[in-house]
Design an enzyme around this catalytic site. Structure first.
Site, short mmCIF file in Angstrom:
data_model
loop_
_atom_site.label_atom_id
_atom_site.label_comp_id
_atom_site.label_asym_id
_atom_site.label_seq_id
_atom_site.Cartn_x
_atom_site.Cartn_y
_atom_site.Cartn_z
CB THR A 199 5.86 2.99 0.36
OG1 THR A 199 5.72 4.23 -0.35
CG2 THR A 199 5.59 1.84 -0.59
CB VAL A 200 3.03 -0.81 3.73
CG1 VAL A 200 3.20 -2.10 4.53
CG2 VAL A 200 2.70 0.35 4.66
N GLY A 254 0.82 -1.20 0.00
CA GLY A 254 0.00 0.00 0.00
C GLY A 254 0.85 1.25 0.00
CG ASP A 279 -5.87 8.30 13.16
OD1 ASP A 279 -6.96 8.87 12.93
OD2 ASP A 279 -5.05 8.04 12.27
N GLY A 283 0.33 5.47 0.93
CA GLY A 283 -0.60 6.47 1.44
C GLY A 283 0.09 7.41 2.39
N GLY A 284 -0.41 8.66 2.44
CA GLY A 284 0.19 9.63 3.35
C GLY A 284 1.67 9.76 3.07
CG MET A 285 4.30 9.72 6.46
SD MET A 285 4.99 10.67 7.84
CE MET A 285 4.60 9.57 9.22
CE LYS A 312 3.05 3.35 8.52
NZ LYS A 312 2.06 3.45 9.63
#
Length: 602
Positions: free
Chosen positions: A61-62, A55, A169, A57-59, A78
């Site tokens: 990459t996984v 995935g 969160d 997203g945001g800052m 991550k």
């Protein structure tokens, strides 16, 4: 609930005009350009073989990767690369820091933290969860399955809160469900200790943020329960309770508007579940459930069968990793040594004490701190065959270390004495140890060795040589930290400048804090703590194992935050973190409906 305002004339929706800069959010930010994307088959940090991208997203990459040192199963890596925002970088470090202190079956587990060179970014590895987020997993499932998912999520939250943290969160995307139906809380980047003021910052995702966070009022674990309420509303109703594209209007709705009852949107939602969700969404924290366990207890009133607040497998998480108590002085000394290492000063630190005093636990805490600080940190055990060769090989995985060749590494493996002078000391080092020195000359290195008393004679002599080298004026930037079990004897003499951390027993106050924090913030009775201190001598491992032995029989229980002793505090029975809620079957048995709508296409 009072709101800070710059003007007495501010009213209505204008009262919630909050600059976007106040938000520390977990998603939605523009992702910085990544200098290097890792394709399948490539290697990260000379250690992790990339299988695929999980995935982006945001800052972050996984990646799904294979770990050369953990060949039994793949792990998730991550990675933050190309990020220059210091707040976001600290958020990433914070996530690993918190998760390294937590261990529960309903929380994701983390393994290692690393730095990819000066500009390559940061990463940590964690267990790979092959599953769906909670909303996807709950779509179309029977009612009892949904309740089970909610209960598991609450168990995870109860554990997090018992350790003094607030997640900040909670949302469907951060609650994963495995193929076996196990719920895992993830994404702890915004988490913080309860009671730590937020200042003018707002943590979380706006659609799930509690009113007290928006209003900058006092915040506790009930803020997470509000976010859980938003999450459950979204799952059963198919939409969030408050929908608007305007952030300030969204704030106003969170603080001032009542949500539409879920059954008005989806009539298949059971009435009891609607009431639970609406209570979770109460504007005033005092009107919500007092804890995640209280949510489980309320669910248990309406569901057939048995629901455990914390089953035996969950209780083990409370016992396996109790909070570190009574070691603040030693952690501060270790932090100072790590700080000096960053300035180029190496030394030898010895953690010593009797069996069970907490040497390994303290060493692990220091090791994690070294990883988070970005040092090339490796961990070994004294009994490990080829100890120094293994440590040297582990250092190869750090990208800032280009070569382990050492021009002066011509010493053999005998026990000859070290010649005078730093240069001569280096030349007398065995090859594996010389390679470690070569690594430290390229980047600061932290070597952690547990149970040095179990090492063979060769390793013991090698440590002595290295310790002597670190005592010289030209010592390399290498921090050697060893633990040594000292059962009444002496671990021997050390070179000048060695920092000895001699661990003593916990006092009664520290024992009370440790036991109380094992099972939440409920203070353990003084008489119980006193008896525990007398019977264990304040040895941390003995304290934990005594409590562990007390777990099975049920003679001591914690019920709704209160301690109960069957037969009085003299009993040698069991301490149980949760009680079984036996249910009388409030409703007649009937086929369980599918109450969660399928997610609508975006």
């Amino acid at each position: 609930m009072a709101r800070e305002s710059s003007s007495d004339h501010t009213s209505g929706r204008d009262a919630f005009r909050t600059p976007i800069s106040r938000f520390i959010v977990s998603s939605g930010a523009e992702r910085p350009r990544v200098e290097q994307e890792y394709e399948p088959g490539s290697t990260i940090a000379n250690r992790y073989l990339v299988d695929k991208t999980l995935g982006v997203g945001g800052m972050c990459t996984v990646y799904l990767v294979g770990d050369k040192t953990r060949k039994d199963r793949p792990v998730a890596l991550k990675l933050v690369a190309g990020e220059t925002n210091s707040v976001r970088i600290e958020t990433f470090r914070n996530e690993f820091r918190i998760l390294s202190h937590l261990e529960h079956e309903n929380l994701i587990r983390v393994f290692d933290f690393g730095v990819l060179g000066a500009d390559g970014g940061f990463y940590y590895t964690a267990e790979y969860i092959d599953g769906k987020d909670l909303r996807e997993a709950a779509a179309g499932v029977p009612e009892e399955t949904l309740v089970d998912y909610i209960v598991q999520a609450c168990r995870g939250l109860e554990y997090v809160h018992s350790r003094g943290y607030i997640h900040y969160d909670v949302k469907s995307g951060n609650i994963l469900v495995t193929g076996d139906g196990v719920v895992k809380l993830t994404d702890f980047g915004l988490s913080a200790l309860a009671g730590r003021g937020l200042g003018k910052r707002i943590r979380g995702t706006p659609a799930y943020t509690s009113p007290e966070i928006i209003m900058m009022a006092d915040v506790d674990a009930r803020a997470d329960l509000y976010s859980l309420g938003v999450t459950l509303y979204e799952i059963v109703a198919g939409t969030q309770p408050f929908r608007t594209r305007d952030l300030h209007d969204l704030f106003h709705k969170h603080v001032a508007e009542a949500p539409t009852p879920p059954r008005s949107v989806n009539p298949d939602v059971p009435e009891y579940l609607e009431q639970i969700i609406l209570r979770l969404l109460a504007k005033n924290p005092a009107d919500r459930f007092g804890s995640a366990n209280a949510v489980i207890a309320e669910l248990a009133r309406f569901v057939e069968g048995e629901i455990e607040l914390q089953p035996a497998s969950s209780v083990e998480g409370y016992l396996r990793t109790p909070p570190l108590c009574g070691r603040e002085k030693e952690m501060n000394q270790a932090a100072f040594a790590l700080g000096q290492l960053g300035k180029g000063s190496g030394r030898h630190v010895v953690i010593e004490g009797v069996k069970g005093i907490g040497r390994t636990r303290l060493l692990r805490e220091i090791f994690y701190s070294a990883q988070i600080e970005g040092y090339a940190a490796v961990f070994g055990r004294g009994s490990e065959p080829g100890l120094f060769s293994s440590l040297a090989d582990s250092l190869k995985s750090f990208p800032q270390i280009e070569s382990l060749d050492h021009p002066g590494s011509e010493g053999g493996e005998d026990g000859r004495s070290v010649p005078e002078g730093a240069a001569a000391a280096k030349s007398a080092l065995p090859d594996a140890l010389a390679r470690i020195i070569a690594a430290s000359e390229q980047t600061p290195v932290v070597i952690c060795i547990d149970d040095l008393q179990d090492a063979d004679t060769y390793s013991q002599k090698a440590i002595k040589r290295l310790s002597q080298l670190l005592a010289t004026s030209s010592a390399p930037p290498l921090l050697l930290i060893t633990s040594f079990r000292n059962d009444g004897g002496s671990p021997g003499t050390y070179a000048p400048g060695v920092l000895r951390l001699s661990l003593g027993p916990l006092d009664r106050g520290e024992i009370g804090e440790a036991v109380s924090r094992m099972f939440g913030q409920s203070r353990a009775p003084e008489i119980f703590v006193s008896r525990l201190a007398d019977s264990t001598g304040g040895v941390p491992h003995a304290v934990v194992e005594t409590v562990r032995m007390l777990v099975a029989s049920g003679n001591i229980t914690l019920v709704e935050g209160k301690w109960h002793f069957r037969g009085g505090v003299e009993v040698r029975g069991s301490l149980v973190a949760g009680r079984v809620l036996r249910l009388a079957g409030r409703r007649a048995r009937r086929p369980s409906p599918q109450i969660c709508p399928q997610p609508r296409a975006a």
